[in-house]
Motif scaffolding. Structure first.
Motif, PDB file in Angstrom:
ATOM      1  N   SER A 191      -5.713   8.697   1.553  1.00 31.71           N
ATOM      2  CA  SER A 191      -4.303   9.024   1.311  1.00 31.71           C
ATOM      3  C   SER A 191      -3.585   7.942   0.497  1.00 31.71           C
ATOM      4  N   ILE A 192      -4.274   6.845   0.205  1.00 37.19           N
ATOM      5  CA  ILE A 192      -3.646   5.760  -0.564  1.00 37.19           C
ATOM      6  C   ILE A 192      -3.631   6.146  -2.039  1.00 37.19           C
ATOM      7  N   THR A 193      -2.434   6.103  -2.621  1.00 40.73           N
ATOM      8  CA  THR A 193      -2.294   6.487  -4.028  1.00 40.73           C
ATOM      9  C   THR A 193      -2.102   5.289  -4.943  1.00 40.73           C
ATOM     10  N   ALA A 194      -1.609   4.160  -4.393  1.00 42.20           N
ATOM     11  CA  ALA A 194      -1.360   2.999  -5.251  1.00 42.20           C
ATOM     12  C   ALA A 194      -1.326   1.719  -4.431  1.00 42.20           C
ATOM     13  N   LEU A 195      -1.631   0.624  -5.110  1.00 43.15           N
ATOM     14  CA  LEU A 195      -1.460  -0.733  -4.573  1.00 43.15           C
ATOM     15  C   LEU A 195      -0.580  -1.454  -5.573  1.00 43.15           C
ATOM     16  N   GLU A 196       0.523  -2.030  -5.091  1.00 48.21           N
ATOM     17  CA  GLU A 196       1.467  -2.694  -5.994  1.00 48.21           C
ATOM     18  C   GLU A 196       1.658  -4.127  -5.564  1.00 48.21           C
ATOM     19  N   ASN A 197       1.515  -5.065  -6.516  1.00 46.89           N
ATOM     20  CA  ASN A 197       1.770  -6.468  -6.214  1.00 46.89           C
ATOM     21  C   ASN A 197       3.241  -6.677  -5.895  1.00 46.89           C
ATOM     22  N   VAL A 212       0.876  -1.174   0.000  1.00 46.47           N
ATOM     23  CA  VAL A 212       0.000   0.000   0.000  1.00 46.47           C
ATOM     24  C   VAL A 212       0.912   1.221   0.000  1.00 46.47           C
ATOM     25  N   ILE A 213       0.763   2.085  -0.990  1.00 48.04           N
ATOM     26  CA  ILE A 213       1.579   3.299  -1.111  1.00 48.04           C
ATOM     27  C   ILE A 213       0.695   4.505  -0.793  1.00 48.04           C
ATOM     28  N   THR A 214       1.187   5.392   0.078  1.00 49.78           N
ATOM     29  CA  THR A 214       0.409   6.580   0.451  1.00 49.78           C
ATOM     30  C   THR A 214       0.968   7.833  -0.237  1.00 49.78           C
ATOM     31  N   ALA A 215       0.190   8.893  -0.176  1.00 50.13           N
ATOM     32  CA  ALA A 215       0.566  10.158  -0.826  1.00 50.13           C
ATOM     33  C   ALA A 215       1.865  10.735  -0.272  1.00 50.13           C
ATOM     34  N   ASP A 216       2.153  10.488   1.009  1.00 48.49           N
ATOM     35  CA  ASP A 216       3.391  11.024   1.590  1.00 48.49           C
ATOM     36  C   ASP A 216       4.587  10.086   1.404  1.00 48.49           C
ATOM     37  N   GLY A 217       4.415   9.028   0.592  1.00 45.19           N
ATOM     38  CA  GLY A 217       5.524   8.139   0.260  1.00 45.19           C
ATOM     39  C   GLY A 217       5.698   6.934   1.156  1.00 45.19           C
TER      40      GLY A 217
END
Length: 103
Positions: A61-67, A20-25
Protein backbone atom coordinates in the motif's frame (compact mmCIF):
# COMPACT_ATOMS: atom_id res chain seq x y z
CA UNK A 1 6.33 -0.14 -3.75
CA UNK A 2 9.63 -1.88 -4.24
CA UNK A 3 10.62 -3.31 -0.83
CA UNK A 4 14.31 -2.92 -1.71
CA UNK A 5 13.79 0.86 -1.93
CA UNK A 6 12.12 0.90 1.50
CA UNK A 7 15.08 -1.06 2.89
CA UNK A 8 17.50 1.36 1.19
CA UNK A 9 15.87 4.41 2.83
CA UNK A 10 15.87 2.63 6.20
CA UNK A 11 19.54 1.57 6.00
CA UNK A 12 20.95 4.82 4.56
CA UNK A 13 24.00 6.17 6.38
CA UNK A 14 23.98 8.89 7.30
CA UNK A 15 20.29 8.37 7.96
CA UNK A 16 17.91 10.97 6.50
CA UNK A 17 14.42 11.19 8.03
CA UNK A 18 11.62 10.38 5.59
CA UNK A 19 7.85 10.03 5.34
CA UNK A 20 6.06 6.88 4.21
CA UNK A 21 2.97 7.74 2.12
CA UNK A 22 0.24 5.12 1.61
CA UNK A 23 -2.40 4.75 -1.10
CA UNK A 24 -5.16 5.92 1.25
CA UNK A 25 -3.26 9.15 2.02
CA UNK A 26 -1.83 8.26 5.41
CA UNK A 27 1.66 9.52 6.20
CA UNK A 28 4.06 8.06 8.76
CA UNK A 29 7.25 9.93 9.59
CA UNK A 30 10.41 7.89 10.20
CA UNK A 31 12.63 10.24 12.19
CA UNK A 32 15.28 7.65 13.15
CA UNK A 33 16.06 4.15 11.83
CA UNK A 34 15.12 2.66 15.21
CA UNK A 35 11.58 3.99 14.72
CA UNK A 36 10.96 1.57 11.85
CA UNK A 37 10.93 -2.24 11.71
CA UNK A 38 10.95 -4.29 8.53
CA UNK A 39 9.23 -7.64 8.12
CA UNK A 40 11.50 -10.51 7.03
CA UNK A 41 8.85 -11.63 4.54
CA UNK A 42 8.85 -8.17 2.92
CA UNK A 43 5.11 -7.76 3.46
CA UNK A 44 4.73 -5.16 6.21
CA UNK A 45 6.61 -2.40 8.00
CA UNK A 46 5.98 -0.94 11.44
CA UNK A 47 6.63 2.73 12.14
CA UNK A 48 6.75 4.18 15.64
CA UNK A 49 6.74 7.88 16.42
CA UNK A 50 8.34 9.60 19.45
CA UNK A 51 4.95 9.82 21.21
CA UNK A 52 4.92 5.98 21.36
CA UNK A 53 2.12 5.45 18.88
CA UNK A 54 2.74 3.06 16.03
CA UNK A 55 1.26 1.93 12.78
CA UNK A 56 1.62 -1.25 10.80
CA UNK A 57 1.62 -0.69 7.05
CA UNK A 58 1.19 -3.22 4.27
CA UNK A 59 4.22 -2.72 2.02
CA UNK A 60 2.04 -3.04 -1.09
CA UNK A 61 0.00 0.00 0.00
CA UNK A 62 3.05 2.30 0.11
CA UNK A 63 2.98 4.70 -2.82
CA UNK A 64 5.88 7.03 -1.99
CA UNK A 65 8.82 7.75 0.31
CA UNK A 66 9.63 11.43 0.76
CA UNK A 67 12.72 12.88 2.42
CA UNK A 68 12.00 15.29 5.26
CA UNK A 69 13.95 18.51 4.63
CA UNK A 70 16.61 19.24 7.22
CA UNK A 71 15.92 22.43 9.16
CA UNK A 72 19.00 24.12 10.63
CA UNK A 73 18.98 24.43 14.39
CA UNK A 74 19.22 27.83 16.06
CA UNK A 75 22.84 27.19 17.04
CA UNK A 76 23.73 26.36 13.42
CA UNK A 77 22.08 29.59 12.21
CA UNK A 78 23.80 31.66 14.85
CA UNK A 79 27.13 30.02 14.01
CA UNK A 80 26.71 30.81 10.32
CA UNK A 81 25.74 34.42 11.06
CA UNK A 82 28.63 34.82 13.50
CA UNK A 83 31.09 33.56 10.88
CA UNK A 84 29.63 35.92 8.29
CA UNK A 85 29.91 38.79 10.77
CA UNK A 86 33.57 37.95 11.46
CA UNK A 87 34.37 37.96 7.74
CA UNK A 88 32.59 41.31 7.27
CA UNK A 89 34.47 42.80 10.23
CA UNK A 90 37.81 41.58 8.84
CA UNK A 91 36.98 43.08 5.43
CA UNK A 92 36.12 46.43 7.03
CA UNK A 93 39.43 46.44 8.91
CA UNK A 94 41.30 45.82 5.65
CA UNK A 95 39.51 48.77 4.02
CA UNK A 96 40.29 51.05 6.97
CA UNK A 97 43.99 50.17 6.79
CA UNK A 98 44.04 51.02 3.09
CA UNK A 99 42.17 54.29 3.65
CA UNK A 100 39.32 53.20 1.38
CA UNK A 101 35.59 53.41 1.93
CA UNK A 102 33.91 50.07 2.72
CA UNK A 103 31.57 48.66 0.05
Amino acid sequence: MNYALIREYHAARPFRPFTVITADGRAARVLHPEFMALDGNEEIIMVTDPEASHCIIDADSITALENIPKIPTASQSVGANAEKSKRRHAALLRFEKCGKQPP
